[in-house]
Write an enzyme that holds these catalytic residues in place. Structure first.
Site, PDB file in Angstrom:
ATOM      1  N   PHE A 140      10.822   1.677  11.572  1.00 22.54           N
ATOM      2  CA  PHE A 140      10.041   0.023  11.630  1.00 22.54           C
ATOM      3  C   PHE A 140      11.140  -0.406  10.846  1.00 22.54           C
ATOM      4  O   PHE A 140      10.790  -0.294   9.184  1.00 22.54           O
ATOM      5  CB  PHE A 140       8.407  -0.062  11.504  1.00 22.54           C
ATOM      6  CG  PHE A 140       8.372  -1.279  11.971  1.00 22.54           C
ATOM      7  CD1 PHE A 140       8.070  -1.829  12.558  1.00 22.54           C
ATOM      8  CD2 PHE A 140       8.202  -2.429  10.676  1.00 22.54           C
ATOM      9  CE1 PHE A 140       7.379  -3.094  12.950  1.00 22.54           C
ATOM     10  CE2 PHE A 140       7.353  -3.169  10.468  1.00 22.54           C
ATOM     11  CZ  PHE A 140       7.061  -4.094  11.794  1.00 22.54           C
ATOM     12  N   ASP A 225      16.419   0.869   4.200  1.00 28.40           N
ATOM     13  CA  ASP A 225      15.603   0.740   4.157  1.00 28.40           C
ATOM     14  C   ASP A 225      14.710   0.542   3.421  1.00 28.40           C
ATOM     15  O   ASP A 225      13.697   1.614   3.604  1.00 28.40           O
ATOM     16  CB  ASP A 225      14.929   0.230   5.215  1.00 28.40           C
ATOM     17  CG  ASP A 225      13.680  -0.926   5.650  1.00 28.40           C
ATOM     18  OD1 ASP A 225      13.364  -1.177   4.747  1.00 28.40           O
ATOM     19  OD2 ASP A 225      13.707  -1.073   6.535  1.00 28.40           O
ATOM     20  N   LYS A 254       9.064  -7.256   0.686  1.00 26.39           N
ATOM     21  CA  LYS A 254       7.316  -6.842   0.190  1.00 26.39           C
ATOM     22  C   LYS A 254       7.051  -7.579  -1.298  1.00 26.39           C
ATOM     23  O   LYS A 254       6.999  -8.133  -1.813  1.00 26.39           O
ATOM     24  CB  LYS A 254       7.255  -5.943   0.525  1.00 26.39           C
ATOM     25  CG  LYS A 254       6.888  -5.515   2.452  1.00 26.39           C
ATOM     26  CD  LYS A 254       5.683  -3.823   2.481  1.00 26.39           C
ATOM     27  CE  LYS A 254       6.502  -4.258   3.634  1.00 26.39           C
ATOM     28  NZ  LYS A 254       5.208  -5.032   5.026  1.00 26.39           N
TER      29      LYS A 254
HETATM   30  N1  PLP Z   1      11.189  -2.948   7.054  1.00 20.31           N
HETATM   31  C1  PLP Z   1      10.307  -1.835   6.595  1.00 20.31           C
HETATM   32  C2  PLP Z   1      10.565  -0.701   6.282  1.00 20.31           C
HETATM   33  C3  PLP Z   1       8.853  -2.713   7.069  1.00 20.31           C
HETATM   34  O1  PLP Z   1       8.047  -1.712   6.194  1.00 20.31           O
HETATM   35  C4  PLP Z   1       8.744  -3.702   7.304  1.00 20.31           C
HETATM   36  C5  PLP Z   1       7.715  -4.705   7.235  1.00 20.31           C
HETATM   37  O2  PLP Z   1       6.273  -3.227   7.468  1.00 20.31           O
HETATM   38  C6  PLP Z   1       9.555  -4.170   7.589  1.00 20.31           C
HETATM   39  C7  PLP Z   1      11.518  -3.767   7.397  1.00 20.31           C
HETATM   40  C8  PLP Z   1       9.401  -5.855   8.014  1.00 20.31           C
HETATM   41  O3  PLP Z   1       9.153  -6.690   6.842  1.00 20.31           O
HETATM   42  P1  PLP Z   1       9.109  -8.288   7.154  1.00 20.31           P
HETATM   43  O4  PLP Z   1       7.247  -7.766   8.131  1.00 20.31           O
HETATM   44  O5  PLP Z   1       8.898  -9.211   5.519  1.00 20.31           O
HETATM   45  O6  PLP Z   1      10.413  -8.846   7.953  1.00 20.31           O
END
Ligand code: PLP
Length: 411
Positions: A140, A225, A254
């Site tokens: 994700f 990520d 986050k």
């Molecule tokens: N990358 C990862 C690993 C995530 O867990 C998330 C959100 O849960 C995102 C990207 C996307 O973040 P956002 O919801 O702030 O766009």
């Protein structure tokens, strides 16, 4: 404060289907105030926040150091003129460069995780002049079109096709699958060091080092990520440090805002920043790097270091995992697996419905948790890293009682 009024406003103006889902899960309450690990609803009921906003509240709610930094900044200049130099942004970039591993140095600031990933993908294409991205099934990376293209669950992708071309997904943790698709057309491999929404999937120990090797051999960038795994969550400041791997680009968001401000950051090795040489504004964001968010980010990094929170996450996470293993022994029919690193912990139930039931029973007992978006069989525990052992024990006791209740209902 009338809960039914807010519920009907949600039904009428926001998302009626989401409103119904929240009601079904017993979450149709108004969040009113929060402090540390506790969220209070408008009727004064208290909940232990064991979800931590999917990783946002690593410092808990309203950490005083972050609140103070943001309040001070608010009184000076909250948003940037975009014309002059921005002091909090410069200091946060310096601190990130100091804390991130290897020679990660230059930082592009945005406002969310998906923007941090979008920037990483764009930088990789521009720097390499190649098109292809390789990512993992179950991953994700966000829900904007680019991030969605490299994410790994079909139900979130299908309605929006066509997404980006040249995106290939392989099973997470399978090194030969990775080797078979990474080639001279590949701009980047993008992975979470540990899959969060995929169900807290921890790869084999040799996986990330081997992926790093493959990328080096083929001249491919490695984007990690760390939006969910970074900033102490997994028992190190960054999860890639669990395996001594340095990415070419790292994405953060986050927890970086300390639970007070939204912020995203894309951090890269120095040579990648050649992409800005001919046009310093080739990628930009109006609100990205704003002084309020960056002052929160700087305060957050200071707290993480001063309070030694990565080490605390490792210690408390080990304790939590051992207690959950005991519960798995007691309830082998309900719990299929427990796993995690630090305070990113997942419980895989034998069936999706059991997970949903346990989650709603926990909410009734005043403990907030959620399932993993790309793997609803898995319930996630992501408490603030500042949580006390006593509070963690309360969570474990509530889980014990909820499992007993489910067992009595089902058997
Ligand atoms: N990358 C990862 C690993 C995530 O867990 C998330 C959100 O849960 C995102 C990207 C996307 O973040 P956002 O919801 O702030 O766009």
């Amino acid at each position: 404060m009338d809960t039914s009024e807010v519920f009907s406003l949600y039904k009428k103006y926001i998302n009626p289907y989401l409103a119904d889902l929240l009601r079904f899960a017993g979450c149709d309450k108004i969040e009113w105030e929060a402090e540390g690990c506790i969220i209070r609803d408008s009727e004064g009921n208290e909940f232990i926040d064991c979800l931590g906003g999917y990783g946002v509240f690593s410092l808990g709610h309203r950490h005083p150091v972050v609140v103070k930094a943001v309040e001070e900044q608010l009184r000076r200049i909250p948003l940037s003129s975009k014309i002059f130099l921005n002091y909090p942004q410069a200091k946060l970039a310096e601190k990130l460069a100091e804390l991130t591993p290897g020679d990660l140095q230059f930082v592009f600031f945005s406002n969310s995780g998906t923007e941090a990933v979008e920037a990483g993908l764009k930088f990789a294409r521009m720097f390499t002049g190649r098109k292809k991205f390789v990512s993992a099934i179950g991953s994700f990376h966000g829900k904007t079109l680019g991030s969605l293209s490299v994410s790994g669950r079909e139900i979130y992708k299908k309605p929006f096709e066509p997404l980006l071309d040249y995106c290939v997904q392989v099973p997470f943790g399978d090194i030969s699958a990775m080797e078979s698709v990474v080639d001279e057309d590949t701009a980047a491999v993008i992975l979470e060091p540990i899959q969060g929404e995929g169900g807290v999937n921890v790869p084999p120990d040799d996986y990330l080092p081997e992926v790093r090797k493959i990328c080096d051999e083929k001249g491919v960038l490695l984007i990690l990520d760390e939006v969910q795994t970074g900033l102490g969550r997994c028992g190190r400041m960054f999860a890639c440090q669990l395996w001594d791997v340095v990415p070419d680009i790292m994405c953060l968001a986050k927890a970086l805002g300390g639970g007070v401000m939204p912020i995203g950051a894309t951090i890269a090795r120095p040579y990648i920043w050649e992409i800005f040489k001919d046009n310093p504004l080739i990628h930009s964001s109006t609100f990205g790097g704003n002084p309020l968010a960056c002052s929160a980010g700087l305060a957050t990094l200071n707290v993480l270091v001063d309070e030694n929170l990565p080490e605390r996450a490792e210690r408390l996470g080990g304790y939590l995992l051992s207690k959950l293993m005991e519960l798995k022994e007691v309830h082998p029919q309900l719990i299929a697996d427990v796993r995690g690193k630090g305070l990113l912990v997942g419980i895989e139930f034998s069936e999706e419905d059991i997970g949903l039931l346990v989650i709603s029973l926990l909410v009734k007992r005043g403990v907030l948790v959620a399932y993993a978006l790309n793997n609803p069989k898995v319930m996630r525990l992501e408490p603030p890293l500042i949580i006390s052992k006593e509070m963690l024990d309360k969570v474990i006791d509530s889980l014990k009682a909820s499992l007993e209740e489910v067992k009595a209902l089902l058997m």
